[in-house]
Scaffold this active site. Structure first.
Site, PDB file in Angstrom:
ATOM      1  N   GLN A  41       0.852  -1.215   0.000  1.00 46.72           N
ATOM      2  CA  GLN A  41       0.000   0.000   0.000  1.00 46.72           C
ATOM      3  C   GLN A  41       0.877   1.251   0.000  1.00 46.72           C
ATOM      4  OE1 GLN A  41      -2.466  -1.154   3.431  1.00 46.72           O
ATOM      5  NE2 GLN A  41      -0.573  -1.907   4.371  1.00 46.72           N
ATOM      6  N   HIS A  59      -8.365   3.335  19.990  1.00 44.30           N
ATOM      7  CA  HIS A  59      -7.564   2.240  20.530  1.00 44.30           C
ATOM      8  C   HIS A  59      -8.067   1.788  21.896  1.00 44.30           C
ATOM      9  CE1 HIS A  59      -4.368   3.744  17.583  1.00 44.30           C
ATOM     10  NE2 HIS A  59      -4.792   2.577  17.131  1.00 44.30           N
ATOM     11  N   ASP A 104       0.187   0.180  13.343  1.00 43.19           N
ATOM     12  CA  ASP A 104       0.732   1.355  14.035  1.00 43.19           C
ATOM     13  C   ASP A 104       1.052   1.051  15.494  1.00 43.19           C
ATOM     14  OD1 ASP A 104      -2.576   2.085  13.526  1.00 43.19           O
ATOM     15  OD2 ASP A 104      -1.849   1.737  15.565  1.00 43.19           O
ATOM     16  N   GLU A 127       0.272  -8.769  11.180  1.00 42.53           N
ATOM     17  CA  GLU A 127       0.235  -7.591  10.296  1.00 42.53           C
ATOM     18  C   GLU A 127       0.806  -8.015   8.935  1.00 42.53           C
ATOM     19  OE1 GLU A 127      -0.621  -4.126  10.134  1.00 42.53           O
ATOM     20  OE2 GLU A 127       0.187  -4.568   8.128  1.00 42.53           O
ATOM     21  N   GLY A 165      -3.674 -11.852   7.787  1.00 45.61           N
ATOM     22  CA  GLY A 165      -4.420 -12.276   8.967  1.00 45.61           C
ATOM     23  C   GLY A 165      -5.408 -13.394   8.689  1.00 45.61           C
ATOM     24  N   ASP A 214      -8.096  -4.950  13.765  1.00 50.63           N
ATOM     25  CA  ASP A 214      -7.824  -3.521  13.555  1.00 50.63           C
ATOM     26  C   ASP A 214      -7.307  -3.364  12.127  1.00 50.63           C
ATOM     27  OD1 ASP A 214      -5.310  -1.161  14.738  1.00 50.63           O
ATOM     28  OD2 ASP A 214      -7.269  -0.824  13.772  1.00 50.63           O
ATOM     29  N   THR A 218      -7.556  -2.235   7.846  1.00 57.89           N
ATOM     30  CA  THR A 218      -8.000  -1.201   6.929  1.00 57.89           C
ATOM     31  C   THR A 218      -9.421  -1.568   6.482  1.00 57.89           C
ATOM     32  OG1 THR A 218      -6.809  -2.517   5.284  1.00 57.89           O
ATOM     33  CG2 THR A 218      -5.719  -0.516   6.058  1.00 57.89           C
ATOM     34  N   ASP A 219      -9.983  -0.748   5.610  1.00 55.45           N
ATOM     35  CA  ASP A 219     -11.363  -0.983   5.153  1.00 55.45           C
ATOM     36  C   ASP A 219     -11.422  -2.192   4.217  1.00 55.45           C
ATOM     37  OD1 ASP A 219     -12.260   2.563   5.075  1.00 55.45           O
ATOM     38  OD2 ASP A 219     -12.385   1.069   6.671  1.00 55.45           O
ATOM     39  N   PRO A 261      -5.842  -5.175   0.652  1.00 56.13           N
ATOM     40  CA  PRO A 261      -5.461  -6.309   1.515  1.00 56.13           C
ATOM     41  C   PRO A 261      -6.444  -6.554   2.660  1.00 56.13           C
ATOM     42  CG  PRO A 261      -3.940  -4.442   1.789  1.00 56.13           C
ATOM     43  CD  PRO A 261      -4.793  -4.123   0.623  1.00 56.13           C
TER      44      PRO A 261
END
Ligand code: SAM
Length: 294
Positions: free
Chosen positions: A41, A72, A96, A115, A148, A165, A167-168, A172
């Protein structure tokens, strides 16, 4: 349009994120701290004028120093305190390090963080260290660089809480919103285990929330959502998907949560036991998206 400290808007560079539905997020930018197209990305870290550092992936806001605590804290402490004795936690995504940081504040044995993009971890540790705050180096952390969905399908490990947690559901992240993925999450959870997911801003991504709750309901006895308002996930309340085979865990009284919260003795800036209970009291328009999944 002028910004609040009187400078004229046109003096500033801006990070603009189109959100669809004729809405966009704009943040005044002082500089680009780092930019790289990773294996998966496009990653940019901005220094903003009033919101601290911000990281975007493929042009989509991921984390912002000024308000990250809300997201978080809510995605981590709600499931862990509802569970009551989480020892093994799995974080899917979370590059992050913010979820990892919050999970390690509990007396957990291990946190496995899966991740897909090692660059996100490396770059955030170097240029956005306040988010992970040393969590990547905690001896209880197991960092896995993998998709994942593949990991959860193949691992022999079992977890008390799984926190997605991601991305949309594009690129990925898409595989982390499938029924198959939630089915594997269910089989990797211990008895009374809980899975929670990043499920977008309901005013903009409401149909996604319905799909997520429907797919969770295919594998869990109890599926629903809870909410929190996160300024830089613009458009209103953000929703978090909830799945567990123990329906009682969504109805815990504030007294029970307060006892557990007091025992772990962590200071939070958004989460508190009363708010935990209230987060499941959905505004009607969001409850309708959840009910549409039934
Ligand atoms: N809080 C943010 C949000 O609500 O959109 C998400 C933050 S975190 C940076 C999202 C992470 O998910 C990214 O680091 C990305 O690389 C990771 N990710 C996306 N798809 C993944 C997958 N299939 N497996 C593991 N990690 C994934």
């Amino acid at each position: 349009m002028t910004d609040t400290d009187g400078g004229s808007a046109q003096d500033w560079a801006w990070f603009d994120e189109p959100l669809g539905v004729g809405l966009q997020l704009g943040l005044q930018v002082e500089s680009v701290v780092f930019r790289e197209t990773t294996e998966h990305q496009d990653l940019v870290i901005y220094e903003t004028s009033q919101w601290g550092r911000v990281m975007a992936l493929d042009g989509i806001m991921q984390v912002c120093e000024r308000d990250e605590f809300i997201y978080h804290e809510m995605l981590t402490h709600v499931p862990i305190l509802a569970h009551g004795d989480a020892r093994n936690v799995c974080v899917i995504g979370g590059g992050d390090g913010g979820i990892l940081r919050e999970a390690l504040r509990h007396p957990v044995d291990r946190v496995t963080m899966v991740e897909i993009d090692a660059s996100v971890i490396e770059i955030c540790a170097a240029h956005l260290p306040s988010i992970s705050n040393g969590a990547f180096d905690d001896p209880r952390t197991d960092l896995v660089i993998a998709d994942g969905a593949h990991f959860i399908a193949e691992t022999e490990k079992r977890f008390d809480v799984i926190i997605v947690d991601s991305t949309d559901p594009i690129g990925p992240g898409e595989v982390l919103f499938t029924s198959e993925f939630y089915g594997h999450c269910q089989s990797r959870l211990t008895e009374g285990g809980i899975v929670v997911t990043q499920s977008g801003v309901a005013m903009i991504q409401g149909e996604e929330l319905t799909t997520t709750v429907r797919r969770l309901s295919e594998h869990f006895a109890d599926s629903s959502a809870y909410i929190a308002p996160i300024p830089t996930y613009a458009g209103g309340f953000m929703a978090f998907g909830w799945g567990t085979d123990n329906p009682d865990l969504r109805q815990l009284p504030a007294e029970t949560l307060a006892q557990r919260y007091g025992k772990v003795d962590i200071q939070t800036r958004y989460y508190n036991p009363g708010l935990h209970v209230g987060a499941f009291a959905l505004p009607t328009y969001i409850a309708e998206y959840v009910e549409a999944a039934r």
